[in-house]
Design a protein around this motif. Structure first.
Motif, PDB file in Angstrom:
ATOM      1  N   ALA A  51       5.006  39.746  35.806  1.00 58.44           N
ATOM      2  CA  ALA A  51       3.615  39.270  35.706  1.00 58.44           C
ATOM      3  C   ALA A  51       3.351  38.310  36.861  1.00 58.44           C
ATOM      4  O   ALA A  51       2.678  37.297  36.722  1.00 58.44           O
ATOM      5  N   GLU A  52       3.891  38.677  38.040  1.00 62.50           N
ATOM      6  CA  GLU A  52       3.906  37.785  39.198  1.00 62.50           C
ATOM      7  C   GLU A  52       2.562  37.626  39.874  1.00 62.50           C
ATOM      8  O   GLU A  52       2.381  36.708  40.692  1.00 62.50           O
ATOM      9  N   SER A  53       1.615  38.549  39.602  1.00 63.67           N
ATOM     10  CA  SER A  53       0.365  38.487  40.374  1.00 63.67           C
ATOM     11  C   SER A  53      -0.811  38.987  39.539  1.00 63.67           C
ATOM     12  O   SER A  53      -0.621  39.655  38.508  1.00 63.67           O
ATOM     13  N   ASP A  54      -2.020  38.725  40.042  1.00 62.43           N
ATOM     14  CA  ASP A  54      -3.216  39.247  39.364  1.00 62.43           C
ATOM     15  C   ASP A  54      -3.188  40.778  39.354  1.00 62.43           C
ATOM     16  O   ASP A  54      -3.608  41.418  38.388  1.00 62.43           O
ATOM     17  N   TRP A  55      -2.679  41.334  40.434  1.00 62.60           N
ATOM     18  CA  TRP A  55      -2.550  42.800  40.522  1.00 62.60           C
ATOM     19  C   TRP A  55      -1.668  43.301  39.379  1.00 62.60           C
ATOM     20  O   TRP A  55      -2.003  44.249  38.678  1.00 62.60           O
ATOM     21  N   ARG A  56      -0.568  42.633  39.186  1.00 62.33           N
ATOM     22  CA  ARG A  56       0.391  43.069  38.163  1.00 62.33           C
ATOM     23  C   ARG A  56      -0.209  42.961  36.775  1.00 62.33           C
ATOM     24  O   ARG A  56      -0.053  43.863  35.945  1.00 62.33           O
ATOM     25  N   VAL A  57      -0.937  41.911  36.526  1.00 61.40           N
ATOM     26  CA  VAL A  57      -1.581  41.726  35.210  1.00 61.40           C
ATOM     27  C   VAL A  57      -2.582  42.858  34.972  1.00 61.40           C
ATOM     28  O   VAL A  57      -2.616  43.465  33.899  1.00 61.40           O
ATOM     29  N   VAL A 129       5.841  54.768  38.949  1.00 57.63           N
ATOM     30  CA  VAL A 129       4.440  54.371  39.222  1.00 57.63           C
ATOM     31  C   VAL A 129       4.410  53.170  40.154  1.00 57.63           C
ATOM     32  O   VAL A 129       5.270  52.288  40.090  1.00 57.63           O
ATOM     33  N   ASP A 130       3.431  53.203  41.053  1.00 55.81           N
ATOM     34  CA  ASP A 130       3.161  52.082  41.974  1.00 55.81           C
ATOM     35  C   ASP A 130       4.215  52.050  43.087  1.00 55.81           C
ATOM     36  O   ASP A 130       4.017  52.644  44.146  1.00 55.81           O
ATOM     37  N   ARG A 131       5.309  51.376  42.876  1.00 54.52           N
ATOM     38  CA  ARG A 131       6.337  51.296  43.912  1.00 54.52           C
ATOM     39  C   ARG A 131       7.245  52.525  43.800  1.00 54.52           C
ATOM     40  O   ARG A 131       7.190  53.272  42.843  1.00 54.52           O
ATOM     41  N   MET A 132       8.118  52.708  44.796  1.00 50.65           N
ATOM     42  CA  MET A 132       8.913  53.935  44.904  1.00 50.65           C
ATOM     43  C   MET A 132      10.401  53.623  44.686  1.00 50.65           C
ATOM     44  O   MET A 132      10.830  52.493  44.888  1.00 50.65           O
ATOM     45  N   GLY A 189       6.323  48.852  53.262  1.00 51.77           N
ATOM     46  CA  GLY A 189       5.249  49.579  53.960  1.00 51.77           C
ATOM     47  C   GLY A 189       4.325  48.667  54.740  1.00 51.77           C
ATOM     48  O   GLY A 189       3.999  48.939  55.909  1.00 51.77           O
ATOM     49  N   ARG A 190       3.917  47.554  54.093  1.00 55.38           N
ATOM     50  CA  ARG A 190       2.968  46.658  54.771  1.00 55.38           C
ATOM     51  C   ARG A 190       3.639  45.954  55.955  1.00 55.38           C
ATOM     52  O   ARG A 190       3.028  45.718  56.991  1.00 55.38           O
ATOM     53  N   THR A 191       4.933  45.645  55.789  1.00 58.38           N
ATOM     54  CA  THR A 191       5.679  45.002  56.880  1.00 58.38           C
ATOM     55  C   THR A 191       5.867  45.966  58.050  1.00 58.38           C
ATOM     56  O   THR A 191       5.681  45.596  59.218  1.00 58.38           O
ATOM     57  N   GLU A 239       0.922  39.550  52.202  1.00 62.69           N
ATOM     58  CA  GLU A 239       1.114  40.878  51.622  1.00 62.69           C
ATOM     59  C   GLU A 239       0.559  41.038  50.211  1.00 62.69           C
ATOM     60  O   GLU A 239       0.719  42.103  49.601  1.00 62.69           O
ATOM     61  N   ASN A 240      -0.076  40.020  49.668  1.00 58.90           N
ATOM     62  CA  ASN A 240      -0.912  40.215  48.472  1.00 58.90           C
ATOM     63  C   ASN A 240      -1.841  39.024  48.268  1.00 58.90           C
ATOM     64  O   ASN A 240      -1.693  37.987  48.937  1.00 58.90           O
ATOM     65  N   ASP A 241      -2.793  39.149  47.358  1.00 58.45           N
ATOM     66  CA  ASP A 241      -3.820  38.109  47.199  1.00 58.45           C
ATOM     67  C   ASP A 241      -3.244  36.797  46.681  1.00 58.45           C
ATOM     68  O   ASP A 241      -3.703  35.713  47.055  1.00 58.45           O
ATOM     69  N   PHE A 269      -3.925  41.585  50.863  1.00 60.23           N
ATOM     70  CA  PHE A 269      -3.840  42.911  50.236  1.00 60.23           C
ATOM     71  C   PHE A 269      -4.035  42.780  48.724  1.00 60.23           C
ATOM     72  O   PHE A 269      -3.674  41.738  48.150  1.00 60.23           O
ATOM     73  N   ASP A 270      -4.509  43.771  48.096  1.00 59.66           N
ATOM     74  CA  ASP A 270      -4.741  43.975  46.665  1.00 59.66           C
ATOM     75  C   ASP A 270      -6.222  44.142  46.357  1.00 59.66           C
ATOM     76  O   ASP A 270      -6.576  44.986  45.552  1.00 59.66           O
ATOM     77  N   ALA A 271      -7.088  43.317  46.957  1.00 61.38           N
ATOM     78  CA  ALA A 271      -8.525  43.324  46.610  1.00 61.38           C
ATOM     79  C   ALA A 271      -8.687  43.114  45.089  1.00 61.38           C
ATOM     80  O   ALA A 271      -9.444  43.810  44.418  1.00 61.38           O
TER      81      ALA A 271
END
Ligand code: GZL
Length: 337
Positions: A51-57, A129-132, A189-191, A239-241, A269-271
Motif C-alpha cells: 500500500a506504498e502509493s496512491d496508485w497502489r491503493v 498484473v501490472d508489473r512483470m 522501464g522508466r529508468t 518515477e511515481n507521484d 508518473f502515475d497521474a
C-alpha cells in the motif's frame, strides 16, 4: 508531442487489448442459486505488492470492487507489504486452499520460478498484473499492465520538446533521477528510457540517481540530502507521484521554485489524483499516466478462461500523459483514481 497516440503501434495494441477484453467476455450465466451459494463462487487469490502509493491503493480498490460475491467471486486478498517473501508465502497458501485462480502483482521481476512452478504443478492458472515476472512464460497464463518503457519515452520526448520550446537545446541540463522500487518493472522501464535519453542528448547530465522507493517519505529524505549539498537540478524525474510529492516537499522547504515558470522542471508518473492536482496547479510540468484500474481487465481474462478461450498472453493498457494547461478540476474529479 502527442504523436504516439496516433501511432499505428498504439492503435494496434489498444485494439488487441480492447478485443481481448471485450471479445473475451462471455455472457456467462450467473451460477444457479443454491442453499449454500458460496460453493458456486470462483475463488481468486490475489497477492498485492503493498500500500506504498496512491496508485497502489487505487489498484487494490479496483481489484476488490471487481472480485465481489455479487459478481460470483470469493477474493482472498494478501497485502505483501512490498516483500517478495510475503508474496511467495501467500501464493503457497492460495495453492493449499486450492483457489481457482492466482493473481499476482510481483514486487520485483526476479525470483518467481519456484513458486510459479508449484502453482503450475497444482494446475492453478496464474495471471500476472501490472508489473512483470522474469520467468519462462509457460509459468503464467496471461499478463496485463503498462508499458513502463513507453511511459518513460513519453516523458523524455516531452522534455526534449519542452527544452526546445524554451530555447535550451544546447544548454547543460542537470537531471536528478528518483527511482522507484529497485528491480520492479516500473522502475526498470522508466529508468531505461531516461538513461537512453541522457545518452542521446549530449547536454543532458545525470547528477544523481536516488532511491525513492515509490514513497513520499523516502523521496523527501533523499532529495533533501541532495539539495543540502548545494546542488540544484534543472530537472527532477520522479518515477511515481508519491515520490514527486516528497521531492516538492524538499524543494518547498528550500524555497526552490518548480514546475511551470519554476527553477526546477518536475516530471512524474502515475497521474493519480494527488499528482494531477499538483500538475493542474503548475507545480509540476508533466504527469505520465499509469492506469491502476486492472480489476475489470483481470476479470475479463478469467472469463475468457472460464469460457474455454485462450487469452492474449500480454495485454498492454492504453495510457496518456498530462500537462498543466490540459487539466481542469472537473476532469480530475471525473477520474476514478
Ligand atoms: C506501476 C506500479 C507502480 C506505480 C507506483 O504500474 O507498479 O507501483 O507507478 C506503485 O505508484 O507503487
Amino acid at each position: 508531442m502527442k504523436e504516439w497516440r496516433k501511432s499505428g503501434k498504439f492503435a494496434l495494441i489498444s485494439l488487441m487489448c480492447a478485443a481481448a477484453l471485450t471479445g473475451g467476455c462471455t455472457s456467462g450465466s450467473t451460477p444457479e442459486e443454491t442453499e449454500d451459494d458460496t460453493t458456486n463462487l470462483t475463488v481468486v487469490g490475489f497477492s498485492e505488492v503493498g500500500a506504498e502509493s496512491d496508485w497502489r491503493v487505487a489498484n487494490t480498490e479496483s481489484m476488490k470492487a471487481t472480485f465481489t460475491e455479487s459478481n460470483g467471486y470469493e477474493l482472498l486478498f494478501d497485502d505483501a507489504k512490498q516483500k517478495q517473501e510475503n508474496q511467495i508465502a501467500a501464493i503457497r497458501n492460495f495453492i493449499l486452499q486450492e483457489v481457482n485462480y492466482i493473481v499476482v502483482d510481483p514486487v520485483v521481476e526476479d525470483g518467481w520460478e519456484g513458486v510459479l512452478q508449484e502453482a503450475k504443478d497444482a494446475d492453478i492458472p496464474v495471471i500476472v498484473v501490472d508489473r512483470m515476472v522474469k520467468t519462462d512464460e509457460d509459468l503464467f497464463t496471461a499478463w496485463v499492465g503498462s508499458d513502463f518503457y513507453e511511459e518513460g519515452q513519453k516523458a523524455t520526448v516531452w522534455l526534449e520538446n519542452y527544452l526546445e520550446e524554451q530555447g535550451r537545446v544546447h544548454e547543460r541540463i542537470d537531471i536528478l533521477h528518483v527511482q522507484g522500487t529497485e528491480g520492479s518493472s516500473a522502475q526498470i522501464g522508466r529508468t531505461k528510457s531516461l538513461l537512453e535519453a541522457i545518452e542521446v542528448h549530449g547536454s543532458w547530465r545525470l547528477i544523481g540517481s536516488v532511491q525513492g522507493e515509490f514513497t513520499q517519505a523516502k523521496t523527501y529524505e533523499v532529495v533533501r540530502d541532495v539539495l543540502e549539498t548545494g546542488s540544484i537540478p534543472d530537472v527532477i524525474y520522479c518515477e511515481n507521484d508519491n515520490s514527486m510529492l516528497g521531492a516538492l516537499q524538499a524543494l518547498d522547504e528550500k524555497n526552490i521554485s518548480h514546475g511551470v515558470d519554476g527553477r526546477v522542471i518536475v516530471i512524474s508518473f502515475d497521474a493519480s489524483k494527488p499528482g494531477l492536482e499538483e500538475c493542474k496547479a503548475g507545480r509540476i510540468n508533466l504527469d505520465v499516466e499509469c492506469n491502476p484500474d486492472h480489476g475489470p481487465r483481470v476479470e475479463a481474462i478469467i472469463r475468457q478462461i472460464e469460457a474455454g478461450e485462450t487469452p492474449e498472453k500480454y495485454c498492454y493498457v492504453e495510457e496518456t500523459c498530462f500537462e498543466p494547461q490540459e487539466l481542469t478540476q472537473e476532469f480530475i474529479d471525473s477520474r476514478g483514481y
